[in-house]
Design a protein around this motif. Structure first.
Motif, mmCIF file in Angstrom:
data_model
loop_
_atom_site.group_PDB
_atom_site.id
_atom_site.type_symbol
_atom_site.label_atom_id
_atom_site.label_comp_id
_atom_site.label_asym_id
_atom_site.label_seq_id
_atom_site.Cartn_x
_atom_site.Cartn_y
_atom_site.Cartn_z
ATOM 1 N N ARG A 56 13.143 -27.719 -18.780
ATOM 2 C CA ARG A 56 12.931 -28.398 -20.060
ATOM 3 C C ARG A 56 14.230 -28.468 -20.858
ATOM 4 O O ARG A 56 14.535 -29.479 -21.502
ATOM 5 C CB ARG A 56 11.858 -27.654 -20.858
ATOM 6 N N VAL A 57 15.031 -27.387 -20.801
ATOM 7 C CA VAL A 57 16.299 -27.354 -21.531
ATOM 8 C C VAL A 57 17.258 -28.412 -20.977
ATOM 9 O O VAL A 57 17.938 -29.109 -21.742
ATOM 10 C CB VAL A 57 16.937 -25.948 -21.462
ATOM 11 N N LEU A 58 17.302 -28.559 -19.651
ATOM 12 C CA LEU A 58 18.151 -29.597 -19.042
ATOM 13 C C LEU A 58 17.728 -30.981 -19.523
ATOM 14 O O LEU A 58 18.570 -31.828 -19.842
ATOM 15 C CB LEU A 58 18.069 -29.516 -17.512
ATOM 16 N N SER A 59 16.423 -31.204 -19.587
ATOM 17 C CA SER A 59 15.915 -32.491 -20.074
ATOM 18 C C SER A 59 16.350 -32.740 -21.518
ATOM 19 O O SER A 59 16.719 -33.865 -21.886
ATOM 20 C CB SER A 59 14.381 -32.497 -19.973
ATOM 21 N N GLN A 60 16.357 -31.689 -22.346
ATOM 22 C CA GLN A 60 16.791 -31.831 -23.741
ATOM 23 C C GLN A 60 18.292 -32.086 -23.846
ATOM 24 O O GLN A 60 18.740 -32.835 -24.720
ATOM 25 C CB GLN A 60 16.429 -30.571 -24.528
ATOM 26 N N ILE A 61 19.080 -31.460 -22.961
ATOM 27 C CA ILE A 61 20.535 -31.705 -22.954
ATOM 28 C C ILE A 61 20.801 -33.186 -22.711
ATOM 29 O O ILE A 61 21.686 -33.793 -23.321
ATOM 30 C CB ILE A 61 21.241 -30.837 -21.883
ATOM 31 N N ARG A 62 19.989 -33.763 -21.821
ATOM 32 C CA ARG A 62 20.165 -35.191 -21.511
ATOM 33 C C ARG A 62 19.652 -36.093 -22.626
ATOM 34 O O ARG A 62 20.313 -37.070 -22.999
ATOM 35 C CB ARG A 62 19.439 -35.520 -20.199
ATOM 36 N N SER A 63 18.489 -35.767 -23.177
ATOM 37 C CA SER A 63 17.861 -36.669 -24.153
ATOM 38 C C SER A 63 18.392 -36.465 -25.571
ATOM 39 O O SER A 63 18.671 -37.427 -26.280
ATOM 40 C CB SER A 63 16.341 -36.490 -24.141
ATOM 41 N N LYS A 64 18.552 -35.196 -26.014
ATOM 42 C CA LYS A 64 18.965 -34.931 -27.393
ATOM 43 C C LYS A 64 20.483 -34.947 -27.579
ATOM 44 O O LYS A 64 20.979 -35.388 -28.616
ATOM 45 C CB LYS A 64 18.411 -33.582 -27.859
ATOM 46 N N LEU A 65 21.214 -34.447 -26.585
ATOM 47 C CA LEU A 65 22.674 -34.393 -26.704
ATOM 48 C C LEU A 65 23.360 -35.562 -26.013
ATOM 49 O O LEU A 65 24.572 -35.737 -26.139
ATOM 50 C CB LEU A 65 23.209 -33.072 -26.119
ATOM 51 N N ASN A 66 22.571 -36.337 -25.243
ATOM 52 C CA ASN A 66 23.106 -37.503 -24.513
ATOM 53 C C ASN A 66 24.220 -37.120 -23.540
ATOM 54 O O ASN A 66 25.227 -37.822 -23.423
ATOM 55 C CB ASN A 66 23.620 -38.571 -25.489
ATOM 56 N N HIS A 67 24.058 -35.993 -22.856
ATOM 57 C CA HIS A 67 25.028 -35.564 -21.860
ATOM 58 C C HIS A 67 24.573 -36.012 -20.471
ATOM 59 O O HIS A 67 23.380 -35.974 -20.161
ATOM 60 C CB HIS A 67 25.164 -34.040 -21.856
ATOM 61 N N ASN A 68 25.537 -36.407 -19.652
ATOM 62 C CA ASN A 68 25.270 -36.618 -18.233
ATOM 63 C C ASN A 68 25.347 -35.233 -17.590
ATOM 64 O O ASN A 68 26.430 -34.748 -17.260
ATOM 65 C CB ASN A 68 26.317 -37.569 -17.639
#
Length: 750
Positions: free
Chosen positions: A186-198
């Protein structure tokens, strides 16, 4: 543990080599440094400058304690709120150990596999965000620590913005896998969606919560376990059969994520050829340095799992000082033609010396100035120049910091972080050697304070110590500001939050034996214009003495919502009706009048002042005349224009158990919250909203009572918005009462 301590003592002796130590003590040489104290590293590629940043209670200081332990810098580990009452090495202030939070950023250095890693551990609380700001300003890489339960939280977003502002490459480390409810996916998904990181996993956890046994290295396809004592024994084994399928899927996902932003790996991917381990690692390094990809690592610092592979990754993937372009400003051609110059990171005296003082601290032997060297070198006894003041400073003592301990060094070069004694300067000053005072580094961003409180010593006899402490703290911390309010006859302290000001009040009591009384918080309201307003003011004085003459004509317009904290002055005059030398005086007069608005006495902001025309007298016109004209013209606009009040709005994140969601939302609605989103996970919910700061006082105790002490919230400054009509009416009424009270006092005196 005894073996490790002995190894650390003996390894400093010149007769002991790495191989001999490994044979005698059976301890891998990567656990300690064989470099002598003060020894200079000649190769810049053997240096890493990193910061550890995260939201509150994500485990930054615990992680740093493990990094120090596994590299042999400390002999034993201590917890932030440990039962032995010793506390973590990097939280060396008494207040930090008492409260269990990091207040000041602390610097240290470690050696891992013959690589010198300079580390700055930063606070997580938003009130001390300037500590993170100035640390990231001088660092080449960072580790973004995230809690496996909390994930991406409000301060994580702030830290991410700061990293982006200074283009700092980063790796993500998902900590606290042992906590109940941990979910790294879930944290990885948030890094991608909230922080816009690849972003993609480089490691996978073997079990979660109490079942966490180790991790899987996706690149090497190996399972890694950390055996006792204290996880010192790292064992590589075959991946468990039930996780091999997931490992291959995640490995392919990693390769695809990197191949999308790396040409070399992209070509290998298109050729449908399996890349080697070395090719994948080289591609991750290239993309990480470019900030095109964020590798994600997992572990639990408290349970001593995942730290050694993280150290390997710092060495493998984060850049050395020569791989990060740093620029300084060259104003040798005049202030109108400032050029950017690329600094040379070679560790040599041949290049002009350039260093940035990024943090000040009161040490036992005077002011301690932390400095990052960007170009050239410096030795003890050298003389350097402050480009802001032009003053010459002789370096009497040069040290490297290990939390509150110091190690003497004789010389430092580009890429080093050191500390100097006896240097009188301000945070953000640039230092150069003789003949290069035209060079200067770009200054760091400092947010404006959002909360003010009256502050005074409880006893009058403590005034001297109070003044000394305030002078020191305002010099060290650019977000802590203190001024004397002439109208209210009180000293006002401004900062980033209630905790910020409370900490400084406690430090005055502990460090200067001065107990302080804090008054009711005052919010930094602003007054702004609603509609454009014209002005035409003539200042004329010809009765006795030298005459004064100045006429100015123009208009004042409101700025857009994005710029409503600024005052812009635009000179649109043509011809010689107003001589150009008087324009700055007009601007000074108008800005002086804007210090105190007509509605409530707060500062004026969010306006553009346009100067269109005017008139002057060949004899009677002067700077003073035009400054007075500017000030009085502004006061006329106060009377003629339509004004409103702006108030600071905070971004608030509330976390609490789901059974209290209705009560919490009702409480926030009463405080005029504007909700922007919500999230739910493992029985807890998160609410994201924007609330006026004026309505947030006392919310901490209210939230505790609503959630039986289980809820927590964080807030940070978001923007200024027009105040609600009720708030504006109340502020105007209070200002009128204060003016009446002041007039009554004057009448009684007369």
């Amino acid at each position: 543990m005894l073996i490790l301590k002995c190894a650390k003592v003996f390894c400093r002796h010149p007769f002991f080599s790495n191989s001999l130590l490994e044979k005698v003590f059976s301890v891998p040489s990567v656990f300690y440094s064989t470099r002598k104290a003060g020894e200079v590293i000649e190769d810049v590629r053997r240096i890493r400058n990193i910061g550890i940043s995260a939201h509150i209670d994500s485990g930054k200081t615990t992680l740093t304690e493990r990094l120090l332990f596994y590299t042999g810098r400390v002999g034993e580990m201590h917890e932030v709120k440990g039962k032995d009452l010793v506390g973590a090495k990097m939280d060396f202030m008494e207040l930090e150990r008492q409260r269990g939070i990091t207040i000041q950023s602390a610097a240290t250095y470690i050696d891992w596999k013959d690589i010198n890693i300079n580390i700055i551990d930063t606070p997580g609380h938003v009130d001390f965000t300037v500590e993170v700001e100035r640390a990231l300003r001088v660092l080449d890489g960072a580790i973004l620590v995230l809690c496996a339960v909390g994930g991406v939280q409000s301060q994580t977003l702030t830290v991410n913005r700061q990293m982006k502002r200074y283009s700092v490459p980063c790796m993500a480390f998902i900590n606290k896998l042992d906590r109940l409810g941990s979910n790294p996916y879930r944290v990885l998904s948030q890094i991608r969606s909230k922080l816009n990181h690849n972003a993609a996993f480089v490691q996978l956890p073997i079990g979660l919560e109490g079942q966490n046994k180790g991790l899987i290295d996706l690149i090497k396809r190996k399972a890694i376990y950390f055996k006792e004592p204290h996880g010192l024994t790292v064992v590589e084994e075959e991946v468990p059969e039930d996780m091999r399928s997931e490992m291959e899927d995640r490995r392919q996902e990693l390769i695809e994520a990197v191949a999308n932003v790396d040409e070399t790996l992209g070509e290998i991917f298109l050729e449908e050829r399996s890349p080697t381990e070395e090719e994948i690692m080289a591609a991750i390094r290239r993309t990480c340095i470019k900030r095109a990809f964020t590798p994600v690592f997992v572990g639990t610092a408290l349970k001593n799992k995942g730290i050694q592979p993280l150290l390997d990754s710092i060495v493998e993937y984060l850049p050395n000082p020569s791989e990060v372009p740093n620029y300084c400003l060259d104003n040798s051609a005049g202030e109108d033609k400032i050029e950017k110059v690329l600094l040379n990171p070679e560790r040599s005296y041949e290049n002009p010396f350039v260093g940035l003082a990024f943090k000040l601290e009161a040490g036992r032997f005077g002011q301690l100035t932390y400095m990052r060297i960007y170009q050239g070198g410096m030795t003890k006894g050298d003389s350097i120049f402050n480009t802001r003041t032009g003053k010459k400073v002789k370096i009497s003592r040069l040290v490297r910091m290990h939390a509150d301990e110091m190690e003497e060094v004789s010389e430092v070069f580009a890429g080093d972080i050191c500390a100097l004694f006896g240097v009188d300067c301000a945070s953000g000053d640039t230092f150069v050697n003789k003949g290069n005072t035209h060079l200067s580094m770009e200054s760091m961003y400092c947010p404006d304070p959002v909360i003010s409180m009256s502050i005074k010593p409880a006893k009058q006899q403590d005034s001297d110590n109070f003044s000394k402490g305030i002078a020191r703290f305002t010099k060290e911390d650019p977000t802590f500001r203190v001024y004397y309010d002439v109208d209210n006859k009180e000293t006002i302290a401004s900062g980033m939050g209630e905790l910020h000001l409370d900490i400084y009040a406690q430090r005055l009591e502990r460090e200067y034996n001065t107990k302080c009384v804090l008054g009711k918080p005052k919010v930094a309201f602003r007054e702004s214009l609603i509609q454009p307003c014209e002005y035409d003011y003539l200042h004329k004085k010809q009765s006795g003495g030298r005459g004064e003459y100045g006429r100015i004509i123009g208009a004042i317009e409101p700025l857009s919502a994005e710029s409503n904290t600024k005052i812009e002055f635009v000179d649109e005059t043509t011809g010689t009706n107003i001589p150009k030398q008087f324009i700055p005086a007009i601007e000074r007069g108008m800005r002086k009048a804007c210090e105190k608005g007509s509605l409530t006495g707060h500062k004026v902001a969010g306006i553009r002042v346009r100067l269109l025309d005017g008139g002057h007298h060949p004899v009677d016109s002067s700077e003073h005349a035009f400054m007075t004209a500017g000030e009085m013209a502004m006061k006329e606009v106060f009377a003629d224009g339509i004004w409103n009040i702006l108030e600071p709005v905070m971004f608030v994140e509330v976390n609490a158990p789901q059974e209290f969601q209705g009560q919490v939302m009702a409480g926030l609605t009463k405080r005029h919250a504007v909700f922007s989103g919500s999230d739910a996970n493992e029985g807890y919910f998160s609410i994201y909203c924007e609330v006026p700061l004026n309505d947030m006082f006392g919310y901490a105790s209210e939230l505790r009572s609503q959630t039986q002490g289980k809820g927590e919230f964080t807030m940070e400054y978001s923007k200024y918005c027009p105040a609600l009509p009720d708030t504006q009416e109340e502020l105007v009424r209070q200002a009128a009462l204060e003016r009446e009270g002041t007039q009554d006092k004057k009448r009684k005196k007369n």
